[in-house]
Design a protein around this motif. Structure first.
Motif, PDB file in Angstrom:
ATOM      1  N   VAL A  26      10.698 -18.092  -0.302  1.00  0.00           N
ATOM      2  CA  VAL A  26      11.646 -19.208  -0.184  1.00  0.00           C
ATOM      3  C   VAL A  26      12.176 -19.574  -1.575  1.00  0.00           C
ATOM      4  CG1 VAL A  26      11.853 -21.677   0.325  1.00  0.00           C
ATOM      5  CG2 VAL A  26      10.724 -20.161   1.956  1.00  0.00           C
ATOM      6  N   ALA A  77      15.876 -19.234  -3.024  1.00  0.00           N
ATOM      7  CA  ALA A  77      16.578 -20.428  -3.504  1.00  0.00           C
ATOM      8  C   ALA A  77      17.076 -20.214  -4.937  1.00  0.00           C
ATOM      9  CB  ALA A  77      15.650 -21.636  -3.423  1.00  0.00           C
ATOM     10  N   ARG A 120       5.347 -20.178  12.524  1.00  0.00           N
ATOM     11  CA  ARG A 120       4.987 -21.598  12.501  1.00  0.00           C
ATOM     12  C   ARG A 120       3.621 -21.744  13.159  1.00  0.00           C
ATOM     13  NH1 ARG A 120       8.975 -22.039   9.329  1.00  0.00           N
ATOM     14  NH2 ARG A 120      10.919 -23.041   9.929  1.00  0.00           N
ATOM     15  N   TYR A 141      24.642 -27.440  -9.492  1.00  0.00           N
ATOM     16  CA  TYR A 141      23.484 -27.020  -8.689  1.00  0.00           C
ATOM     17  C   TYR A 141      22.520 -26.187  -9.549  1.00  0.00           C
ATOM     18  CZ  TYR A 141      21.063 -25.227  -4.513  1.00  0.00           C
ATOM     19  OH  TYR A 141      20.124 -24.907  -3.561  1.00  0.00           O
ATOM     20  N   ARG A 192      20.404 -17.189   2.618  1.00  0.00           N
ATOM     21  CA  ARG A 192      20.864 -17.252   1.220  1.00  0.00           C
ATOM     22  C   ARG A 192      21.304 -15.877   0.743  1.00  0.00           C
ATOM     23  NH1 ARG A 192      15.739 -19.685   1.359  1.00  0.00           N
ATOM     24  NH2 ARG A 192      15.712 -21.951   1.178  1.00  0.00           N
ATOM     25  N   ARG A 252      18.119 -19.618  10.732  1.00  0.00           N
ATOM     26  CA  ARG A 252      17.314 -19.605   9.508  1.00  0.00           C
ATOM     27  C   ARG A 252      18.109 -20.130   8.320  1.00  0.00           C
ATOM     28  NH1 ARG A 252      13.772 -18.898  12.241  1.00  0.00           N
ATOM     29  NH2 ARG A 252      13.299 -20.801  11.159  1.00  0.00           N
ATOM     30  N   ALA A 253      17.370 -20.388   7.237  1.00  0.00           N
ATOM     31  CA  ALA A 253      17.987 -20.635   5.935  1.00  0.00           C
ATOM     32  C   ALA A 253      18.486 -19.287   5.418  1.00  0.00           C
ATOM     33  CB  ALA A 253      16.944 -21.213   4.987  1.00  0.00           C
ATOM     34  N   VAL A 255      22.503 -22.621   4.594  1.00  0.00           N
ATOM     35  CA  VAL A 255      21.163 -23.146   4.336  1.00  0.00           C
ATOM     36  C   VAL A 255      21.337 -24.625   4.009  1.00  0.00           C
ATOM     37  CG1 VAL A 255      21.353 -22.235   1.963  1.00  0.00           C
ATOM     38  CG2 VAL A 255      19.151 -23.049   2.782  1.00  0.00           C
ATOM     39  N   TRP A 256      20.436 -25.417   4.543  1.00  0.00           N
ATOM     40  CA  TRP A 256      20.469 -26.848   4.246  1.00  0.00           C
ATOM     41  C   TRP A 256      20.022 -27.012   2.798  1.00  0.00           C
ATOM     42  CZ3 TRP A 256      21.174 -30.594   8.309  1.00  0.00           C
ATOM     43  CH2 TRP A 256      21.225 -31.917   7.827  1.00  0.00           C
ATOM     44  N   THR A 257      20.839 -27.527   1.918  1.00  0.00           N
ATOM     45  CA  THR A 257      20.375 -27.775   0.540  1.00  0.00           C
ATOM     46  C   THR A 257      20.633 -29.234   0.153  1.00  0.00           C
ATOM     47  OG1 THR A 257      22.330 -27.377  -0.857  1.00  0.00           O
ATOM     48  CG2 THR A 257      21.133 -25.426  -0.061  1.00  0.00           C
ATOM     49  N   THR A 258      19.757 -29.718  -0.725  1.00  0.00           N
ATOM     50  CA  THR A 258      19.900 -31.099  -1.210  1.00  0.00           C
ATOM     51  C   THR A 258      19.852 -31.167  -2.740  1.00  0.00           C
ATOM     52  OG1 THR A 258      17.516 -31.339  -0.868  1.00  0.00           O
ATOM     53  CG2 THR A 258      18.941 -32.266   0.820  1.00  0.00           C
ATOM     54  N   MET A 259      19.645 -29.995  -3.347  1.00  0.00           N
ATOM     55  CA  MET A 259      19.409 -29.947  -4.797  1.00  0.00           C
ATOM     56  C   MET A 259      20.456 -30.718  -5.609  1.00  0.00           C
ATOM     57  SD  MET A 259      17.105 -28.248  -6.564  1.00  0.00           S
ATOM     58  CE  MET A 259      16.719 -26.713  -5.771  1.00  0.00           C
TER      59      MET A 259
HETATM   60  C1  LIG Z   1      15.963 -31.541   3.466  1.00  0.00           C
HETATM   61  C2  LIG Z   1      16.013 -30.091   3.062  1.00  0.00           C
HETATM   62  C3  LIG Z   1      16.369 -29.758   1.774  1.00  0.00           C
HETATM   63  C4  LIG Z   1      16.469 -28.441   1.375  1.00  0.00           C
HETATM   64  N1  LIG Z   1      16.905 -28.155   0.123  1.00  0.00           N
HETATM   65  C5  LIG Z   1      17.100 -26.861  -0.229  1.00  0.00           C
HETATM   66  C6  LIG Z   1      17.706 -26.567  -1.475  1.00  0.00           C
HETATM   67  O1  LIG Z   1      18.070 -27.463  -2.251  1.00  0.00           O
HETATM   68  N2  LIG Z   1      17.895 -25.260  -1.785  1.00  0.00           N
HETATM   69  C7  LIG Z   1      17.556 -24.239  -0.919  1.00  0.00           C
HETATM   70  O2  LIG Z   1      17.780 -23.059  -1.242  1.00  0.00           O
HETATM   71  N3  LIG Z   1      16.963 -24.500   0.272  1.00  0.00           N
HETATM   72  C8  LIG Z   1      16.762 -25.779   0.649  1.00  0.00           C
HETATM   73  N4  LIG Z   1      16.245 -26.078   1.888  1.00  0.00           N
HETATM   74  C9  LIG Z   1      15.932 -24.983   2.832  1.00  0.00           C
HETATM   75  C10 LIG Z   1      14.435 -24.785   3.063  1.00  0.00           C
HETATM   76  O3  LIG Z   1      13.874 -24.155   1.956  1.00  0.00           O
HETATM   77  C11 LIG Z   1      14.234 -23.939   4.330  1.00  0.00           C
HETATM   78  O4  LIG Z   1      14.728 -24.627   5.438  1.00  0.00           O
HETATM   79  C12 LIG Z   1      12.767 -23.624   4.546  1.00  0.00           C
HETATM   80  O5  LIG Z   1      12.313 -22.794   3.546  1.00  0.00           O
HETATM   81  C13 LIG Z   1      12.498 -22.947   5.872  1.00  0.00           C
HETATM   82  O6  LIG Z   1      13.261 -21.789   6.013  1.00  0.00           O
HETATM   83  P1  LIG Z   1      13.871 -21.484   7.449  1.00  0.00           P
HETATM   84  O7  LIG Z   1      14.859 -22.609   7.684  1.00  0.00           O
HETATM   85  O8  LIG Z   1      14.552 -20.162   7.372  1.00  0.00           O
HETATM   86  O9  LIG Z   1      12.765 -21.519   8.422  1.00  0.00           O
HETATM   87  C14 LIG Z   1      16.146 -27.391   2.297  1.00  0.00           C
HETATM   88  C15 LIG Z   1      15.790 -27.732   3.610  1.00  0.00           C
HETATM   89  C16 LIG Z   1      15.744 -29.064   3.995  1.00  0.00           C
HETATM   90  C17 LIG Z   1      15.388 -29.404   5.420  1.00  0.00           C
END
Ligand SMILES: Cc1cc2nc3c(=O)[nH]c(=O)nc-3n(C[C@H](O)[C@H](O)[C@H](O)COP(=O)(O)O)c2cc1C
Length: 213
Positions: free
Chosen positions: A91, A95, A194, A68, A17, A14-15, A151-155
């Motif tokens: 979410v 974030a 999902r 960020y 945080r 999961r993401a 968590v994958w972030t791109t911000m």
């Molecule tokens: C391309 C991409 C960019 C994302 N950017 C952010 C971000 O900048 N900050 C953040 O907190 N989460 C970010 N996320 C996380 C998503 O919010 C998270 O994967 C989504 O809510 C689903 O949650 P889960 O992975 O637990 O299922 C990003 C995910 C992806 C794939």
């Protein structure tokens, strides 16, 4: 292969945080182990041009977190308030909380490509991005298998040049993401809700998901 364990890993990464342990140190070796595994990911033309920038210096993490926060805090507060369903609300709230804790997350990892991505052509763009994104996801899976999370972030990419300058990343490289990495508080993550795969899967021709047949 132990399919139950593999499926658990794939469905519960999961993401993370709010459950990042900000006080537990993360050793260099576990990060390198995860990078070694991530390096089994595919790259276009077998270029293997991944670069991993690992940041543990507290001042640099604080500077990244400030960049960020400046990009994200206002937008995320608004988005959290406006979100219509509870999952999306959570979410955005998560974030937003990360913008406050990011500096204290013990390790920041920026997966990069040692290449500048030309986004004007679909073939080259897709090939380049897909030469770093699978490795990034493998890295996150490897973290999860070892009790860490991220968590994958791109911000921060909205201000990629500020981060590049801070860390000495050359113009010839591309940052793909920012992973805040820590041990997780507990490891009991669950699969997310999902829709059924049948509702988004077409067969042979676009349209008419297989679930409608
Ligand atoms: C391309 C991409 C960019 C994302 N950017 C952010 C971000 O900048 N900050 C953040 O907190 N989460 C970010 N996320 C996380 C998503 O919010 C998270 O994967 C989504 O809510 C689903 O949650 P889960 O992975 O637990 O299922 C990003 C995910 C992806 C794939």
């Amino acid at each position: 292969m132990d399919i139950a364990t593999v499926d658990e890993l794939l469905s519960t990464t999961r993401a993370v945080r709010k459950r990042l342990d900000l006080d537990r140190p993360v050793g260099r070796e576990v990060i390198l182990e995860c990078i070694r595994l991530a390096m089994q990911a595919p790259t276009a033309s077998n270029a293997q041009d991944w670069r991993w920038l690992v940041i543990t210096d507290a001042d640099k993490r604080a500077a990244i977190a400030e960049i960020y926060r400046r990009v994200g805090a206002e937008y995320l507060a608004y988005a959290a308030k406006e979100a219509s369903d509870p999952q999306t609300q959570r979410v955005y709230a998560g974030a937003l909380a990360l913008t406050e804790t990011l500096a204290r997350v013990p390790v920041h990892v920026i997966p990069c490509l040692d290449n500048r991505i030309d986004n004007s052509n679909l073939l080259t763009a897709a090939s380049a991005w897909a030469s770093i994104i699978p490795a990034g996801w493998s890295f996150l899976l490897a973290l999860r298998s070892r009790g860490l999370g991220s968590v994958w972030t791109t911000m921060h990419l909205a201000r990629e040049h500020e981060v590049a300058e801070l860390l000495g990343i050359p113009d010839s490289a591309t940052q793909a993401a920012l992973f805040p990495v820590a041990y997780t508080i507990g490891t009991d993550f669950r699969p997310a809700k999902r829709p059924p795969a049948e509702t988004i899967t077409y067969w042979d021709t676009w349209g008419h998901p297989v679930g409608e047949r």
